[in-house]
Design a protein around this motif. Sequence first.
Motif, short mmCIF file in Angstrom:
data_model
loop_
_atom_site.label_atom_id
_atom_site.label_comp_id
_atom_site.label_asym_id
_atom_site.label_seq_id
_atom_site.Cartn_x
_atom_site.Cartn_y
_atom_site.Cartn_z
N GLY A 1 -20.81 -25.64 -20.26
CA GLY A 1 -21.30 -24.36 -19.75
C GLY A 1 -22.65 -24.52 -19.07
O GLY A 1 -23.33 -25.55 -19.22
N TYR A 2 -23.07 -23.51 -18.34
CA TYR A 2 -24.31 -23.58 -17.56
C TYR A 2 -25.53 -23.85 -18.44
O TYR A 2 -26.27 -24.81 -18.23
CB TYR A 2 -24.50 -22.28 -16.78
N ASP A 3 -25.75 -23.02 -19.45
CA ASP A 3 -26.92 -23.19 -20.31
C ASP A 3 -26.84 -24.49 -21.10
O ASP A 3 -27.84 -25.17 -21.29
CB ASP A 3 -27.05 -22.00 -21.27
N GLU A 4 -25.64 -24.81 -21.58
CA GLU A 4 -25.47 -26.05 -22.33
C GLU A 4 -25.77 -27.26 -21.45
O GLU A 4 -26.40 -28.23 -21.90
CB GLU A 4 -24.03 -26.15 -22.87
N GLY A 5 -25.34 -27.19 -20.19
CA GLY A 5 -25.60 -28.28 -19.26
C GLY A 5 -27.08 -28.50 -19.02
O GLY A 5 -27.57 -29.63 -19.01
N LEU A 6 -27.81 -27.42 -18.82
CA LEU A 6 -29.25 -27.54 -18.58
C LEU A 6 -29.97 -28.07 -19.82
O LEU A 6 -30.91 -28.87 -19.71
CB LEU A 6 -29.82 -26.19 -18.17
N PHE A 7 -29.55 -27.63 -20.99
CA PHE A 7 -30.16 -28.13 -22.22
C PHE A 7 -29.91 -29.63 -22.37
O PHE A 7 -30.82 -30.40 -22.67
CB PHE A 7 -29.60 -27.37 -23.43
N PHE A 8 -28.67 -30.03 -22.16
CA PHE A 8 -28.29 -31.44 -22.25
C PHE A 8 -29.10 -32.26 -21.23
O PHE A 8 -29.59 -33.35 -21.53
CB PHE A 8 -26.79 -31.57 -22.00
N GLU A 9 -29.25 -31.71 -20.03
CA GLU A 9 -30.03 -32.40 -19.00
C GLU A 9 -31.46 -32.64 -19.46
O GLU A 9 -32.02 -33.74 -19.26
CB GLU A 9 -30.03 -31.57 -17.71
N SER A 10 -32.09 -31.64 -20.06
CA SER A 10 -33.46 -31.79 -20.53
C SER A 10 -33.58 -32.90 -21.56
O SER A 10 -34.54 -33.69 -21.55
CB SER A 10 -33.96 -30.47 -21.13
N MET A 11 -32.62 -32.97 -22.45
CA MET A 11 -32.65 -34.00 -23.49
C MET A 11 -32.52 -35.40 -22.88
O MET A 11 -33.26 -36.33 -23.22
CB MET A 11 -31.53 -33.77 -24.50
N ILE A 12 -31.57 -35.55 -21.97
CA ILE A 12 -31.35 -36.87 -21.35
C ILE A 12 -32.53 -37.27 -20.48
O ILE A 12 -32.98 -38.42 -20.49
CB ILE A 12 -30.05 -36.85 -20.50
N ALA A 13 -33.08 -36.32 -19.71
CA ALA A 13 -34.23 -36.62 -18.85
C ALA A 13 -35.40 -37.10 -19.68
O ALA A 13 -36.06 -38.11 -19.34
CB ALA A 13 -34.62 -35.38 -18.05
N THR A 14 -35.67 -36.43 -20.77
CA THR A 14 -36.80 -36.82 -21.62
C THR A 14 -36.55 -38.16 -22.28
O THR A 14 -37.44 -39.02 -22.35
CB THR A 14 -37.05 -35.75 -22.68
N LEU A 15 -35.35 -38.37 -22.75
CA LEU A 15 -35.00 -39.63 -23.41
C LEU A 15 -35.23 -40.82 -22.48
O LEU A 15 -35.79 -41.85 -22.88
CB LEU A 15 -33.55 -39.59 -23.88
N THR A 16 -34.81 -40.69 -21.22
CA THR A 16 -34.97 -41.81 -20.30
C THR A 16 -36.43 -42.02 -19.89
O THR A 16 -36.87 -43.16 -19.70
CB THR A 16 -34.12 -41.60 -19.03
N GLN A 17 -37.18 -40.95 -19.77
CA GLN A 17 -38.55 -41.05 -19.24
C GLN A 17 -39.54 -41.71 -20.20
O GLN A 17 -40.55 -42.26 -19.77
CB GLN A 17 -39.06 -39.66 -18.87
N VAL A 18 -39.26 -41.65 -21.49
CA VAL A 18 -40.24 -42.16 -22.46
C VAL A 18 -40.01 -43.62 -22.85
O VAL A 18 -40.75 -44.16 -23.66
CB VAL A 18 -40.24 -41.28 -23.74
N THR A 19 -39.01 -44.26 -22.25
CA THR A 19 -38.75 -45.66 -22.60
C THR A 19 -39.77 -46.57 -21.91
O THR A 19 -40.31 -46.24 -20.85
CB THR A 19 -37.34 -46.08 -22.16
N PRO A 20 -40.06 -47.75 -22.49
CA PRO A 20 -40.97 -48.70 -21.85
C PRO A 20 -40.49 -49.11 -20.46
O PRO A 20 -41.31 -49.30 -19.55
CB PRO A 20 -40.95 -49.89 -22.82
N ASP A 21 -39.19 -49.24 -20.29
CA ASP A 21 -38.64 -49.61 -18.98
C ASP A 21 -39.01 -48.57 -17.94
O ASP A 21 -39.49 -48.88 -16.83
CB ASP A 21 -37.11 -49.74 -19.08
#
Length: 262
Positions: free
Chosen positions: A216-236
């Motif tokens: 769903g729309y809201d679920e998609g945006l929430f999932f996106e926020s989680m994935i974006a943050t997860l990738t951004q904080v890695t040392p790589d």
Amino acid sequence: MALVSYELEDGIAVLTLSRPEKRNAMSDAMLNDLGAAVDRAAKEAKAAVLAAKGDHFCAGLDLKEQVEKSVMEGIAGSRSWHAVFSRIQRGAIPYFAALHGAVVGGGLELAAAAHVRVADANTHFALPEAQRGIFVGGGGSVNVARLMGVARMVDMMLTGRVLSAEEAERYGVVNYVTESGGARAKAMELARIAACNAPLSNYAVINALPRIHDSGYDEGLFFESMIATLTQVTPDAQERLRAFLDKKAPRLAIPAERGGGA
């Protein structure tokens, strides 16, 4: 002799269908070999290319083998296709399909399991299952329909329509069309580019995007926020971002202006 050969070139796994005398029709034995190659690539490659020997990528299901199966054997066989193709689609590395000649029936289902498809100009695409009295069984009703849309897939299955490479590109079935004989080289070029990405970013692209699309729309945006943050904080990611900010990373390759003229 393996029906799917395996090579590792600079971190790129090349999985090649090797049953050219049968137009690379997918038998149970070939599917097993493909599954083994996919599992090997998952352990040692950063990206993969699906290719084929001979004049055709894959002419579909081995029908001679299929007619000898019971109902339950047929269901088990279809689910085996789903299992192998799912490991391609939902694994950790991106797959690039190099297509030429016939990409028909199960061959199109296999191509649809890849993440990016490159077709020679001589490639043709078809879904002749209805003319054979059968139905797609390798994930096509989900994966092919998502690429081209249900209405176009219905047309192909009902009428036996055959698409050219250019039509397949317009339908969204393929991402690139090359000159005859150029698909494998282009697929390798793209795989090498993808192999240089952060592994977690590649994993997120091929696993998160389809799930976000199906949510769903809201679920998609929430999932996106989680994935974006997860990738951004890695040392790589931190290292790559600093390199970009310090102007040490390559910039975008912007296409040259077409046409020109004063």
